[in-house]
Design an enzyme around this catalytic site. Structure first.
Site, PDB file in Angstrom:
ATOM      1  N   PHE A 123       0.875  -1.175   0.000  1.00 47.02           N
ATOM      2  CA  PHE A 123       0.000   0.000   0.000  1.00 47.02           C
ATOM      3  C   PHE A 123       0.911   1.223   0.000  1.00 47.02           C
ATOM      4  O   PHE A 123       1.670   1.428   0.954  1.00 47.02           O
ATOM      5  CB  PHE A 123      -0.842  -0.066   1.269  1.00 47.02           C
ATOM      6  N   ALA A 124       0.875   2.007  -1.068  1.00 41.99           N
ATOM      7  CA  ALA A 124       1.845   3.094  -1.206  1.00 41.99           C
ATOM      8  C   ALA A 124       1.153   4.453  -1.173  1.00 41.99           C
ATOM      9  O   ALA A 124       0.689   4.954  -2.202  1.00 41.99           O
ATOM     10  CB  ALA A 124       2.637   2.912  -2.504  1.00 41.99           C
ATOM     11  N   GLU A 127       4.970   9.588   1.035  1.00 44.79           N
ATOM     12  CA  GLU A 127       5.993  10.107   0.122  1.00 44.79           C
ATOM     13  C   GLU A 127       7.045  10.845   0.952  1.00 44.79           C
ATOM     14  O   GLU A 127       6.784  11.172   2.116  1.00 44.79           O
ATOM     15  CB  GLU A 127       5.356  11.082  -0.880  1.00 44.79           C
ATOM     16  N   ILE A 157       7.536   1.868   2.309  1.00 44.97           N
ATOM     17  CA  ILE A 157       6.476   0.947   1.890  1.00 44.97           C
ATOM     18  C   ILE A 157       6.746  -0.473   2.392  1.00 44.97           C
ATOM     19  O   ILE A 157       7.675  -1.151   1.943  1.00 44.97           O
ATOM     20  CB  ILE A 157       6.296   0.962   0.344  1.00 44.97           C
ATOM     21  N   THR A 158       5.880  -0.905   3.302  1.00 41.58           N
ATOM     22  CA  THR A 158       5.953  -2.274   3.838  1.00 41.58           C
ATOM     23  C   THR A 158       5.631  -3.252   2.709  1.00 41.58           C
ATOM     24  O   THR A 158       4.693  -3.015   1.937  1.00 41.58           O
ATOM     25  CB  THR A 158       4.919  -2.450   4.969  1.00 41.58           C
ATOM     26  N   GLY A 242      -6.835  -0.718   8.881  1.00 49.86           N
ATOM     27  CA  GLY A 242      -5.409  -0.992   9.113  1.00 49.86           C
ATOM     28  C   GLY A 242      -5.016  -0.693  10.547  1.00 49.86           C
ATOM     29  O   GLY A 242      -4.226  -1.419  11.160  1.00 49.86           O
ATOM     30  N   ILE A 337      12.590  -5.605  34.205  1.00 46.77           N
ATOM     31  CA  ILE A 337      12.460  -6.818  35.028  1.00 46.77           C
ATOM     32  C   ILE A 337      13.621  -7.774  34.759  1.00 46.77           C
ATOM     33  O   ILE A 337      14.151  -8.401  35.670  1.00 46.77           O
ATOM     34  CB  ILE A 337      11.091  -7.503  34.769  1.00 46.77           C
ATOM     35  N   GLY A 339      16.547  -6.880  33.887  1.00 48.19           N
ATOM     36  CA  GLY A 339      17.823  -6.247  34.234  1.00 48.19           C
ATOM     37  C   GLY A 339      18.781  -6.310  33.061  1.00 48.19           C
ATOM     38  O   GLY A 339      18.371  -6.158  31.902  1.00 48.19           O
ATOM     39  N   GLU A 363       1.026   3.676   9.812  1.00 50.60           N
ATOM     40  CA  GLU A 363      -0.448   3.729   9.656  1.00 50.60           C
ATOM     41  C   GLU A 363      -1.071   4.866  10.474  1.00 50.60           C
ATOM     42  O   GLU A 363      -2.166   4.748  11.012  1.00 50.60           O
ATOM     43  CB  GLU A 363      -1.061   2.364   9.941  1.00 50.60           C
TER      44      GLU A 363
HETATM   45  N1  CAA Z   1     -11.553   8.056   7.882  1.00 52.59           N
HETATM   46  C1  CAA Z   1     -12.214   8.402   6.757  1.00 52.59           C
HETATM   47  N2  CAA Z   1     -12.005   9.567   6.127  1.00 52.59           N
HETATM   48  C2  CAA Z   1     -11.095  10.391   6.671  1.00 52.59           C
HETATM   49  C3  CAA Z   1     -10.362  10.096   7.830  1.00 52.59           C
HETATM   50  C4  CAA Z   1     -10.630   8.860   8.450  1.00 52.59           C
HETATM   51  N3  CAA Z   1      -9.989   8.467   9.543  1.00 52.59           N
HETATM   52  N4  CAA Z   1      -9.528  11.126   8.103  1.00 52.59           N
HETATM   53  C5  CAA Z   1      -9.711  12.038   7.133  1.00 52.59           C
HETATM   54  N5  CAA Z   1     -10.647  11.590   6.279  1.00 52.59           N
HETATM   55  C6  CAA Z   1     -11.185  12.258   5.080  1.00 52.59           C
HETATM   56  C7  CAA Z   1     -11.975  13.513   5.415  1.00 52.59           C
HETATM   57  O1  CAA Z   1     -13.314  13.179   5.738  1.00 52.59           O
HETATM   58  C8  CAA Z   1     -11.837  14.278   4.114  1.00 52.59           C
HETATM   59  O2  CAA Z   1     -12.694  13.714   3.158  1.00 52.59           O
HETATM   60  P1  CAA Z   1     -13.641  14.611   2.190  1.00 52.59           P
HETATM   61  O3  CAA Z   1     -12.804  15.734   1.659  1.00 52.59           O
HETATM   62  O4  CAA Z   1     -14.154  13.666   1.167  1.00 52.59           O
HETATM   63  O5  CAA Z   1     -14.735  15.127   3.090  1.00 52.59           O
HETATM   64  C9  CAA Z   1     -10.422  13.953   3.675  1.00 52.59           C
HETATM   65  O6  CAA Z   1     -10.075  12.728   4.320  1.00 52.59           O
HETATM   66  C10 CAA Z   1      -9.399  15.001   4.034  1.00 52.59           C
HETATM   67  O7  CAA Z   1      -9.469  15.173   5.414  1.00 52.59           O
HETATM   68  P2  CAA Z   1      -9.087  16.552   6.099  1.00 52.59           P
HETATM   69  O8  CAA Z   1      -9.759  17.670   5.378  1.00 52.59           O
HETATM   70  O9  CAA Z   1      -9.385  16.392   7.558  1.00 52.59           O
HETATM   71  O10 CAA Z   1      -7.523  16.642   5.763  1.00 52.59           O
HETATM   72  P3  CAA Z   1      -6.295  17.033   6.692  1.00 52.59           P
HETATM   73  O11 CAA Z   1      -5.138  17.196   5.793  1.00 52.59           O
HETATM   74  O12 CAA Z   1      -6.644  18.136   7.627  1.00 52.59           O
HETATM   75  O13 CAA Z   1      -6.092  15.698   7.591  1.00 52.59           O
HETATM   76  C11 CAA Z   1      -5.228  13.477   7.943  1.00 52.59           C
HETATM   77  C12 CAA Z   1      -5.927  14.451   7.002  1.00 52.59           C
HETATM   78  C13 CAA Z   1      -6.276  12.908   8.903  1.00 52.59           C
HETATM   79  C14 CAA Z   1      -4.117  14.123   8.720  1.00 52.59           C
HETATM   80  C15 CAA Z   1      -4.679  12.392   7.006  1.00 52.59           C
HETATM   81  O14 CAA Z   1      -3.749  12.969   6.119  1.00 52.59           O
HETATM   82  C16 CAA Z   1      -4.005  11.249   7.739  1.00 52.59           C
HETATM   83  O15 CAA Z   1      -4.687  10.328   8.231  1.00 52.59           O
HETATM   84  N6  CAA Z   1      -2.647  11.267   7.783  1.00 52.59           N
HETATM   85  C17 CAA Z   1      -1.919  10.111   8.236  1.00 52.59           C
HETATM   86  C18 CAA Z   1      -1.580   9.252   7.056  1.00 52.59           C
HETATM   87  C19 CAA Z   1      -1.245   7.851   7.438  1.00 52.59           C
HETATM   88  O16 CAA Z   1      -1.893   7.236   8.278  1.00 52.59           O
HETATM   89  N7  CAA Z   1      -0.252   7.315   6.748  1.00 52.59           N
HETATM   90  C20 CAA Z   1       0.092   5.941   6.930  1.00 52.59           C
HETATM   91  C21 CAA Z   1       0.815   5.513   5.720  1.00 52.59           C
HETATM   92  S1  CAA Z   1       0.447   3.895   5.282  1.00 52.59           S
HETATM   93  C22 CAA Z   1       1.452   2.909   6.180  1.00 52.59           C
HETATM   94  O17 CAA Z   1       2.052   3.261   7.148  1.00 52.59           O
HETATM   95  C23 CAA Z   1       1.377   1.546   5.645  1.00 52.59           C
HETATM   96  C24 CAA Z   1       2.497   0.645   5.839  1.00 52.59           C
HETATM   97  O18 CAA Z   1       3.239   0.389   4.923  1.00 52.59           O
HETATM   98  C25 CAA Z   1       2.567  -0.108   7.139  1.00 52.59           C
END
Ligand code: CAA
Length: 381
Positions: A123-124, A127, A157-158, A242, A337, A339, A363
């Site tokens: 899942f990419a 960036e 990317i995992t 996730g 625990i 040590g 995530e």
């Molecule tokens: N569930 C569903 N929708 C969500 C959401 C959630 N938890 N969080 C935000 N959204 C939606 C909003 O409803 C909005 O949708 P619409 O425009 O359609 O209404 C859209 O996303 C944008 O949201 P915001 O306007 O709130 O945007 P923001 O920039 O202020 O915040 C954020 C967004 C919540 C910070 C988001 O960028 C975020 O979750 N960032 C973290 C990213 C992340 O988890 N990355 C992990 C990478 S994957 C990984 O790690 C995998 C691996 O390989 C192990």
């Protein structure tokens, strides 16, 4: 409210436990040292149905509920959190989204082999300049007749090296900001699609993590998942599930820390008695047990809401936030625990600390989970 597991859930938990102890444990220390990807183990997990646990049998999955998935994730991660994350990404970030949003063509061609574990997914989204601030995607996908041409770089990317199919979020319309992001399936070996070196990580060393590069990488239009412009919603919706998986992974590591601590406390003697007799040790063990149970309650609640088809994004964020925090705390206490023995590789607890830390980062960092929770609270008022 019912705290009893069903017979099927008990069976899944036990079969995951047996598999973890018999098939994963024997090579886990060496794979951590060598940072070696567990290809044979992942293949066997696919044959046993652990790679597409929640996908319906129609699409090659085991058709189980999220509670069963959490139980299996805990047992697998308790023995090896690297295997846990490989499993979690394939189940929750790849298969879930393809079943929910993919076209029939996508389900037939990509979901079935992924759910059967014959192929592995990645899942990419992240960036170099769009980690927590994920809407700031720089990777682009420009339409060219029946194809999209992808250019850009993805980070952290995992399964990045091992994956056969990678879900890539890319901007198809810059003007629309996050509403101009779309999701594509890119097959391994596609021209213009490459990967960087395997990251030399602190923990979960046997899973592979790398950057991905796209240079004029042409992908057929039918590989777009869901509609154009829904890629960010796709990413957020799949990440909610996730986060339940990563909470379960964190709980698995915390349980491993507690089990190792109980065992050691009953064996180790100091001042003429086993250290389990000392209140200082007993308090640490009971604090760990309470935290683990609280993390499980949060995680099962999020899973139960998801299974009931109710909103669960806030609960998933709470589960991940708390489970990852206590996972690190339990690993630290386990070292204390033990040590000096806790600080060397002879015992496993130093790995638990290294493996638990990432659960507070990937995530969605703990800070992002707090943002998600706070926004949900404020919107409700
Ligand atoms: N569930 C569903 N929708 C969500 C959401 C959630 N938890 N969080 C935000 N959204 C939606 C909003 O409803 C909005 O949708 P619409 O425009 O359609 O209404 C859209 O996303 C944008 O949201 P915001 O306007 O709130 O945007 P923001 O920039 O202020 O915040 C954020 C967004 C919540 C910070 C988001 O960028 C975020 O979750 N960032 C973290 C990213 C992340 O988890 N990355 C992990 C990478 S994957 C990984 O790690 C995998 C691996 O390989 C192990």
């Amino acid at each position: 409210m019912n705290f009893e597991l069903t017979e099927d859930q008990i069976m899944i938990k036990e079969s995951a436990m047996d598999f973890a102890e018999n098939e994963i444990a024997p090579s886990s220390v060496q794979r951590d040292k060598d940072a070696e990807f567990p290809a044979d183990i992942v293949k066997k997990m696919g044959e046993l149905g652990f790679m597409g646990m929640m996908v319906s049998p129609e699409y090659g999955g085991a058709g189980l509920d999220t509670i069963s998935y959490v139980l299996a994730m805990i047992e697998i991660s308790k023995v090896d959190a690297s295997v846990g994350v490989i499993m979690s990404v394939n189940n929750s970030l790849v298969c879930y989204g393809l079943e929910k949003y993919g076209s029939d063509h996508i389900k037939q061609k990509y979901l079935i082999p992924l759910a059967k574990g014959e192929k592995l997914g990645a899942f990419a989204l992240s960036e170099p300049e769009a980690g927590s601030d994920a809407t700031k995607q720089k990777t682009t996908a420009d339409k060219d007749h029946k194809h999209y041409v992808i250019n850009g770089i993805k980070n952290w990317i995992t399964n990045g090296i091992s994956a056969d199919y990678t879900l890539v979020m890319a901007t198809t319309d810059k003007v629309k900001a996050h509403k101009g992001i779309s999701t594509f399936i890119v097959e391994k070996g596609t021209q213009g699609f490459g990967h960087g070196v395997k990251e030399d990580k602190l923990g979960i060393r046997s899973s592979d993590t790398c950057s991905l590069t796209f240079e004029n990488c042409r992908v057929p239009s039918e590989n777009m998942v869901w509609d154009e412009g829904r890629g960010f919603n796709f990413a957020m919706n799949t990440l909610n599930g996730g986060r339940i998986g990563i909470a379960a992974q964190a709980i698995g590591v915390a349980e491993a820390s507690l089990d190792a601590s109980v065992k050691y406390a009953k064996e180790r003697k100091a001042f003429g008695q086993t250290i389990s007799n000392f209140q200082a040790i007993q308090f640490k063990l009971s604090d760990m047990a309470v935290k683990i149970d609280a993390a499980k309650m949060l995680t099962f609640k999020a899973a139960a809401l998801k299974d009931a088809g109710k909103p669960y994004y806030k609960e998933a964020a709470m589960a991940k936030l708390y489970a990852s925090k206590i996972s690190v705390e339990c690993a630290l206490e386990a070292i204390q625990i033990h040590g000096g023995y806790g600080y060397v590789r002879e015992y496993l607890v130093e790995r638990y600390l290294r493996d638990s830390k990432i659960t507070e980062i990937y995530e969605g960092t703990s800070e992002i989970q707090k943002m998600v929770i706070a926004r949900a609270l404020l919107d409700q008022k």
